[in-house]
Design a protein around this motif. Structure first.
Motif, PDB file in Angstrom:
ATOM      1  N   UNK A   1      -6.131  -3.448   7.924  1.00 46.48           N
ATOM      2  CA  UNK A   1      -4.777  -3.821   8.332  1.00 46.48           C
ATOM      3  C   UNK A   1      -3.792  -2.659   8.283  1.00 46.48           C
ATOM      4  N   UNK A   2      -4.229  -1.479   7.818  1.00 46.50           N
ATOM      5  CA  UNK A   2      -3.277  -0.377   7.656  1.00 46.50           C
ATOM      6  C   UNK A   2      -2.625  -0.004   8.980  1.00 46.50           C
ATOM      7  N   UNK A   3      -3.433   0.118  10.034  1.00 47.04           N
ATOM      8  CA  UNK A   3      -2.898   0.497  11.343  1.00 47.04           C
ATOM      9  C   UNK A   3      -2.446  -0.719  12.149  1.00 47.04           C
ATOM     10  N   UNK A   4      -2.433  -1.893  11.509  1.00 42.91           N
ATOM     11  CA  UNK A   4      -2.035  -3.123  12.183  1.00 42.91           C
ATOM     12  C   UNK A   4      -0.772  -3.723  11.586  1.00 42.91           C
ATOM     13  N   UNK A   5      -0.224  -3.096  10.562  1.00 42.53           N
ATOM     14  CA  UNK A   5       0.901  -3.689   9.826  1.00 42.53           C
ATOM     15  C   UNK A   5       2.162  -2.856   9.985  1.00 42.53           C
ATOM     16  N   UNK A   6       3.285  -3.537  10.048  1.00 46.39           N
ATOM     17  CA  UNK A   6       4.575  -2.855  10.026  1.00 46.39           C
ATOM     18  C   UNK A   6       4.942  -2.493   8.589  1.00 46.39           C
ATOM     19  N   UNK A   7       5.851  -1.546   8.459  1.00 48.61           N
ATOM     20  CA  UNK A   7       6.491  -1.298   7.167  1.00 48.61           C
ATOM     21  C   UNK A   7       7.797  -2.086   7.184  1.00 48.61           C
ATOM     22  N   UNK A   8       7.903  -3.059   6.285  1.00 50.68           N
ATOM     23  CA  UNK A   8       9.069  -3.937   6.273  1.00 50.68           C
ATOM     24  C   UNK A   8       9.597  -4.074   4.846  1.00 50.68           C
ATOM     25  N   UNK A   9      10.426  -5.087   4.606  1.00 50.98           N
ATOM     26  CA  UNK A   9      11.004  -5.254   3.271  1.00 50.98           C
ATOM     27  C   UNK A   9      10.190  -6.212   2.401  1.00 50.98           C
ATOM     28  N   UNK A  10       8.942  -6.492   2.802  1.00 51.68           N
ATOM     29  CA  UNK A  10       8.054  -7.275   1.939  1.00 51.68           C
ATOM     30  C   UNK A  10       7.590  -6.403   0.777  1.00 51.68           C
ATOM     31  N   UNK A  11       7.039  -6.979  -0.270  1.00 50.60           N
ATOM     32  CA  UNK A  11       6.701  -6.180  -1.453  1.00 50.60           C
ATOM     33  C   UNK A  11       5.551  -5.188  -1.248  1.00 50.60           C
ATOM     34  N   UNK A  12       4.651  -5.436  -0.287  1.00 52.01           N
ATOM     35  CA  UNK A  12       3.399  -4.678  -0.243  1.00 52.01           C
ATOM     36  C   UNK A  12       3.431  -3.554   0.788  1.00 52.01           C
ATOM     37  N   UNK A  13       2.781  -2.439   0.425  1.00 57.12           N
ATOM     38  CA  UNK A  13       2.538  -1.372   1.392  1.00 57.12           C
ATOM     39  C   UNK A  13       1.459  -1.823   2.367  1.00 57.12           C
ATOM     40  N   UNK A  14       1.449  -1.309   3.596  1.00 58.29           N
ATOM     41  CA  UNK A  14       0.378  -1.655   4.535  1.00 58.29           C
ATOM     42  C   UNK A  14      -1.007  -1.353   3.943  1.00 58.29           C
ATOM     43  N   UNK A  15      -1.898  -2.329   4.067  1.00 59.97           N
ATOM     44  CA  UNK A  15      -3.265  -2.148   3.596  1.00 59.97           C
ATOM     45  C   UNK A  15      -3.492  -2.389   2.126  1.00 59.97           C
ATOM     46  N   UNK A  16      -2.425  -2.682   1.371  1.00 59.38           N
ATOM     47  CA  UNK A  16      -2.599  -2.748  -0.084  1.00 59.38           C
ATOM     48  C   UNK A  16      -3.228  -4.051  -0.554  1.00 59.38           C
ATOM     49  N   UNK A  17      -3.076  -5.129   0.213  1.00 58.72           N
ATOM     50  CA  UNK A  17      -3.550  -6.428  -0.261  1.00 58.72           C
ATOM     51  C   UNK A  17      -5.019  -6.688   0.055  1.00 58.72           C
ATOM     52  N   UNK A  18      -5.621  -5.865   0.868  1.00 59.14           N
ATOM     53  CA  UNK A  18      -7.015  -6.115   1.227  1.00 59.14           C
ATOM     54  C   UNK A  18      -7.861  -4.848   1.036  1.00 59.14           C
ATOM     55  N   UNK A  19      -7.668  -4.197  -0.103  1.00 56.07           N
ATOM     56  CA  UNK A  19      -8.474  -3.037  -0.469  1.00 56.07           C
ATOM     57  C   UNK A  19      -9.131  -3.317  -1.813  1.00 56.07           C
ATOM     58  N   UNK A  20     -10.450  -3.223  -1.836  1.00 53.37           N
ATOM     59  CA  UNK A  20     -11.180  -3.565  -3.049  1.00 53.37           C
ATOM     60  C   UNK A  20     -11.376  -2.378  -3.981  1.00 53.37           C
ATOM     61  N   UNK A  21     -11.365  -1.147  -3.422  1.00 51.33           N
ATOM     62  CA  UNK A  21     -11.768   0.002  -4.223  1.00 51.33           C
ATOM     63  C   UNK A  21     -10.719   1.117  -4.142  1.00 51.33           C
ATOM     64  N   UNK A  22     -10.381   1.671  -5.296  1.00 51.21           N
ATOM     65  CA  UNK A  22      -9.624   2.924  -5.402  1.00 51.21           C
ATOM     66  C   UNK A  22      -9.655   3.324  -6.866  1.00 51.21           C
ATOM     67  N   UNK A  23      -9.270   4.558  -7.148  1.00 50.63           N
ATOM     68  CA  UNK A  23      -9.204   4.991  -8.545  1.00 50.63           C
ATOM     69  C   UNK A  23      -7.972   4.409  -9.239  1.00 50.63           C
ATOM     70  N   UNK A  24      -6.827   4.566  -8.579  1.00 50.93           N
ATOM     71  CA  UNK A  24      -5.554   4.208  -9.204  1.00 50.93           C
ATOM     72  C   UNK A  24      -4.715   3.366  -8.247  1.00 50.93           C
ATOM     73  N   UNK A  25      -3.814   2.605  -8.825  1.00 52.01           N
ATOM     74  CA  UNK A  25      -2.915   1.747  -8.061  1.00 52.01           C
ATOM     75  C   UNK A  25      -1.487   2.024  -8.531  1.00 52.01           C
ATOM     76  N   UNK A  26      -0.557   2.193  -7.578  1.00 51.48           N
ATOM     77  CA  UNK A  26       0.823   2.536  -7.899  1.00 51.48           C
ATOM     78  C   UNK A  26       1.743   1.376  -7.556  1.00 51.48           C
ATOM     79  N   UNK A  27       2.625   1.015  -8.513  1.00 52.66           N
ATOM     80  CA  UNK A  27       3.628  -0.030  -8.318  1.00 52.66           C
ATOM     81  C   UNK A  27       5.013   0.524  -8.630  1.00 52.66           C
ATOM     82  N   UNK A  28       6.016  -0.020  -7.968  1.00 47.63           N
ATOM     83  CA  UNK A  28       7.413   0.341  -8.229  1.00 47.63           C
ATOM     84  C   UNK A  28       8.216  -0.925  -8.533  1.00 47.63           C
TER      85      UNK A  28
END
Length: 500
Positions: free
Chosen positions: A223-250
């Protein structure tokens, strides 16, 4: 690019690699007249690097040239690079092997041109005979170096931070050159702060992508290249990623004045949600980009990565607050602004062909050598407008370094291959698309989808599962019509169903 190897062969001379000498005619590496043993693959890898001294060579290109195959794991290349560095370190201990054979994150590997030169073929002084155990210890040193590099892939250094930053206890371990980071969520304590979310998400995403030592895992989500950047809480692609080393929240809250925001940054292990880094930042609304640059610099310091260069002087808040028409008419766009605008345009149901063609031609003039992500955005815009040749060229160039492993991009490439009647390319990208979906779907489901019966009946079966997923339906909905006849055109290239 300097082809030192060809020059040496033409002039019948040798090549100095720091304090080592390589003879391209006899294909021998030596130090002070003493031959250094190289395995065939290491020798071939060294020669390929000498053919493009000073220019990063992508991992895929190195694998294709050295192993003559596209199916070799990149771990094999990484181990061979480690072996060469161990040899350089053993025989030139006074030099830093990582600055001789350089890893350029997201670009590949290269030999430092400042430390490679041509020398006349002169007789080397005879070296003292080695002690009986010296060769044995040489082999041990090589394997120890490889082991250390391998261990480094799993261990992270957590250095001491400044007083305003709290971290988990530090440990003495090996630093990893590239960090996999997921930009996840922005929470606000007051709804009046929502207008700033879009600008903050845009600026932080742009700065992290531009920094070569951090791999933004969001880019690999379908969904990264399918999502707008808007005023919702999530960055594009963040809700459907299973693997990474670290996760950043603000977490954003009001400051002491109308022009101040307080941003609390939290970094956690993705697997355990354990917090390992936190910091509080005062953001001036009139200079959000500068405040976010401090966050980016602190992250680099925390991971013990090289210092971050000064970002472009953007006013992201002002840009994202404009109408799309005003954004399109902007005369001097930065690369991050182009990426943001292209993302928004892709989600616009109807694009005015003449205006879009004019804008794309302008981007081609203004950015003749775009970065990987911009190349993808412009390629997808061309694809949506039916300009398939331009789309294929841009997406293929962007994929050259193979850093963004995105299922949707592979799906588009497979569709372009169908349109050009290239079955081998279609199969390759179709399979890559399915494998990349394992980032967001259970691997068992992917295996089931590859059964001949399932492919014939529902060639986009895994994608259909994503569309039914509430988190992705809005993102994929505007695109799915483009692939309505995809399966019909693909039928002839799929294996026939097995007889029952």
């Amino acid at each position: 690019m300097a082809d030192i190897l060809s020059q040496a062969k033409t002039r019948q001379c040798k090549i100095a690699i720091d304090t080592l000498i390589y003879d391209p005619v006899h294909r021998q590496l030596s130090k002070a007249g003493k031959e250094i043993e190289l395995e065939p693959r290491s020798q071939e890898l060294l020669e390929v690097l000498l053919q493009q001294t000073g220019t990063p060579i992508a991992a895929d290109e190195l694998i294709a040239k050295v192993w003559q195959s596209n199916f070799i794991s990149k771990n094999v290349l990484t181990n061979r690079i480690s072996t060469l560095r161990a040899i350089f370190k053993e025989h030139s201990p006074e030099s830093d092997a990582t600055k001789l054979l350089v890893t350029y994150p997201k670009k590949g590997y290269y030999l430092n041109a400042a430390r490679v030169s041509l020398v006349e073929a002169v007789e080397q002084p005879l070296a003292s005979p080695p002690t009986p155990s010296s060769k044995k210890w040489s082999v041990h040193l090589v394997y120890i170096a490889i082991l250390l590099v391998t261990v480094g892939l799993f261990i992270r250094l957590t250095p001491q931070q400044e007083s305003k930053i709290t971290t988990a206890p530090a440990s003495s371990s090996v630093t990893v050159p590239v960090v996999e980071l997921l930009l996840h969520k922005v929470n606000v304590t007051d709804n009046s702060l929502k207008p700033y979310i879009k600008a903050i998400k845009t600026a932080l995403l742009a700065q992290q992508i531009a920094y070569p030592y951090i791999n933004v895992i969001n880019q690999d989500a379908p969904s990264y290249f399918l999502s707008q950047i808007d005023d919702s809480p999530y960055w594009p692609g963040s809700r459907n990623t299973l693997f990474s080393d670290y996760k950043l929240n603000l977490r954003l809250s009001k400051g002491r004045s109308d022009f101040e925001l307080i941003a609390q940054l939290e970094l956690v292990f993705h697997s355990s949600e354990k917090r390992i880094f936190s910091g509080e930042y005062s953001l001036d609304i009139k200079a959000l980009d500068s405040g976010i640059a401090r966050m980016t610099a602190d992250l680099a310091k925390f991971f013990a990565l090289p210092a971050i260069p000064q970002p472009q002087q953007n006013d992201t808040l002002a840009f994202v607050s404009k109408t799309m028409a005003a954004q399109l008419d902007s005369q001097q766009l930065s690369s991050s602004e182009v990426n943001y605008l292209a993302r928004q345009l892709l989600q616009t149901p109807a694009l005015e062909p003449q205006k879009m063609t004019h804008w794309l031609e302008r981007m081609e003039r203004d950015f003749p050598n775009p970065e990987e992500e911009m190349e993808i955005w412009l390629g997808l815009l061309n694809f949506k407008m039916g300009q398939h040749e331009n789309a294929r060229e841009r997406l293929f160039k962007a994929r050259f370094n193979n850093q963004i492993d995105n299922a949707f991009i592979y799906l588009v490439l497979s569709d372009l291959a169908l349109k050009e009647s290239k079955p081998d390319l279609f199969r390759l990208y179709y399979l890559k698309s399915q494998v990349s979906l394992s980032l967001v779907l259970p691997s068992k489901q992917i295996f089931t989808q590859l059964d001949p019966d399932n492919i014939q009946q529902r060639c986009l079966g895994a994608w259909e599962s994503l569309i039914k997923n509430e988190r992705l339906s809005n993102d994929l909905g505007t695109w799915i019509d483009i692939f309505q006849d995809y399966c019909d055109r693909a039928q002839t290239y799929f294996p026939a169903p097995q007889a029952k």
